[in-house]
Design a protein around this motif. Sequence first.
Motif, mmCIF file in Angstrom:
data_model
loop_
_atom_site.group_PDB
_atom_site.id
_atom_site.type_symbol
_atom_site.label_atom_id
_atom_site.label_comp_id
_atom_site.label_asym_id
_atom_site.label_seq_id
_atom_site.Cartn_x
_atom_site.Cartn_y
_atom_site.Cartn_z
ATOM 1 N N SER A 313 68.192 -7.101 -35.598
ATOM 2 C CA SER A 313 67.361 -6.062 -36.199
ATOM 3 C C SER A 313 66.027 -6.653 -36.603
ATOM 4 O O SER A 313 65.852 -7.874 -36.651
ATOM 5 N N TRP A 315 64.553 -6.548 -39.562
ATOM 6 C CA TRP A 315 64.634 -7.243 -40.844
ATOM 7 C C TRP A 315 65.489 -8.506 -40.741
ATOM 8 O O TRP A 315 65.295 -9.467 -41.488
ATOM 9 N N SER A 319 65.693 -13.254 -42.239
ATOM 10 C CA SER A 319 66.765 -14.161 -42.653
ATOM 11 C C SER A 319 66.971 -15.272 -41.623
ATOM 12 O O SER A 319 67.292 -16.409 -41.982
ATOM 13 N N VAL A 413 65.540 -10.008 -50.517
ATOM 14 C CA VAL A 413 66.260 -8.735 -50.448
ATOM 15 C C VAL A 413 66.648 -8.478 -48.994
ATOM 16 O O VAL A 413 65.784 -8.436 -48.116
ATOM 17 N N PHE A 414 67.958 -8.324 -48.737
ATOM 18 C CA PHE A 414 68.430 -8.161 -47.362
ATOM 19 C C PHE A 414 68.747 -6.710 -47.009
ATOM 20 O O PHE A 414 68.736 -6.338 -45.834
ATOM 21 N N ASP A 415 69.062 -5.872 -47.986
ATOM 22 C CA ASP A 415 69.388 -4.465 -47.734
ATOM 23 C C ASP A 415 68.153 -3.615 -48.037
ATOM 24 O O ASP A 415 67.783 -3.442 -49.209
ATOM 25 N N ILE A 416 67.504 -3.112 -46.988
ATOM 26 C CA ILE A 416 66.276 -2.340 -47.190
ATOM 27 C C ILE A 416 66.403 -0.914 -46.659
ATOM 28 O O ILE A 416 65.399 -0.251 -46.386
ATOM 29 N N ASP A 417 67.645 -0.405 -46.509
ATOM 30 C CA ASP A 417 67.847 0.944 -45.970
ATOM 31 C C ASP A 417 67.101 1.994 -46.790
ATOM 32 O O ASP A 417 66.516 2.929 -46.233
ATOM 33 N N GLN A 419 64.369 1.644 -48.608
ATOM 34 C CA GLN A 419 62.919 1.553 -48.373
ATOM 35 C C GLN A 419 62.536 2.131 -47.005
ATOM 36 O O GLN A 419 61.510 2.807 -46.875
ATOM 37 N N THR A 427 65.107 3.411 -37.498
ATOM 38 C CA THR A 427 65.812 2.233 -37.001
ATOM 39 C C THR A 427 66.134 2.419 -35.515
ATOM 40 O O THR A 427 65.911 3.492 -34.943
ATOM 41 N N SER A 452 75.764 -0.180 -35.194
ATOM 42 C CA SER A 452 75.036 -1.019 -36.159
ATOM 43 C C SER A 452 74.478 -0.202 -37.318
ATOM 44 O O SER A 452 73.892 -0.754 -38.234
ATOM 45 N N LYS A 453 74.647 1.102 -37.271
ATOM 46 C CA LYS A 453 74.086 1.954 -38.320
ATOM 47 C C LYS A 453 74.837 1.762 -39.619
ATOM 48 O O LYS A 453 76.063 1.801 -39.637
#
Length: 453
Positions: A313, A315, A319, A413-417, A419, A427, A452-453
């Motif tokens: 992805s 984002w 990482s 911050v890894f979870d940005i759904d 935002q 996506t 992956s959703k």
Amino acid sequence: MIVPKEADSHRITLLIDGSRDSATVQAELEILFGKDVILEAADADIIQKTLSKYYRRKERSKTASKVHVTDQNTDDFLQKLIVEAKDLGASDIHVEIYEEQCRVRMRIDGQLIERYTIEKEDYPALINKIKINANLDIAEKRLPQDGRIFFSQDDDKFDIRVSVLPSLYGEKAVLRLLSTDATDINIDYLGFTKEELRDYLQSVRRPNGIVLISGPTGSGKTTTLYATLKILNKEKTNILTIEDPIEYTLDGINQVQLKESIGLTFASALKTFMRQDPDVIMLGEIRDGETAQMAIRAALTGHLVLSTIHTNSAWGTISRLTDMGVPAYLLANTMNISIAQRLIRLLCPDCRTEETFESELYPKGYNPGKVLSVHSVAKGCESCYFTGYKGRKALYEVIPIDREFADLIKNDVFDIDAQLKERNIKTLADNAFELFAKGVTSLEEVYPLLLSK
């Protein structure tokens, strides 16, 4: 493209595609029938559907044709294979041997299609001809070999990357066709939405920073990069690239072929690039921490860096780079934009059919937010080689790294759904579902992205 409507003893009335010139057709038909012919214009879709329903062509055998390759015509057959693969838009030719048979397959629109079977006694001659053209050792049959063929016929010139691998029953050869012409690549037609294209072009027109495109092998990342380089390629701009392999050539761009065997790696090339007064640097791929650090350094010192990376992805790229040892604060300061990309096969317009859709067909836990009653499925016909698909389209996930996203990078911050939803950033799964809902592609194609959703 005509369909009979009615007839009597004196005249016959037919429907014809309205876009065609009917005068010549009418004269020919009157000679054939010996009657007056009346041609009524109709929509091309109606003509096609009626022909498909009442005048079905006999399906061509799906099995590959058998060819006999002798020493005398091996060269002609190899040339024929390459020309045919180019005409079909194939990316690779696979020449394979098994216990009982040998075959040639071509990768068209990302899928392998069998084209020929070869007599087993003729197979070694074909492999040797490939080796000779690629300047490989025909006596070496125990070790893998890599080479290149520069193919030239009339005005068509391109490179072919050759890989020969010893297998259980003999040697397997794969020929990768590399297009040397990037003039037909246009960024407007790759698959970006208007909003995605606006954000992307804004990021690549900055004087410095990093633009990263992520995705698996064969997802079209290099094509996107070259479409970008075409925009940036100006007389006042010095553009340097390091690639493996060089898939396209562009006048005005200085391209370097990677050669790890002699120490010419991505990282070492980057060090030299910094002394070549570049404005734009394109790295074929960021594979390790050293290359990542060098790319960051180039961006910090006022250069625009374009590259690719293998992540799932947009984002996830962040990482991956931090795992490679790049400090988060440096990423936040240098990243212009992060993009994820996939290629989706499009259903063949000549044979796709509609079926009733049940929500149980979605991946477990997936909620589309929209109810579909029907969906399009692949069927297969002559024009699509009975695959059900014709052509591909790129899907993108585009995250412009502004101040808000830069702060999220600094804070790990890894979870940005939330935002992404708030900013209406789509996506890969969102864009894939839209294509599926329009009937352009099938659930089979988008299923891995919906997971992956």
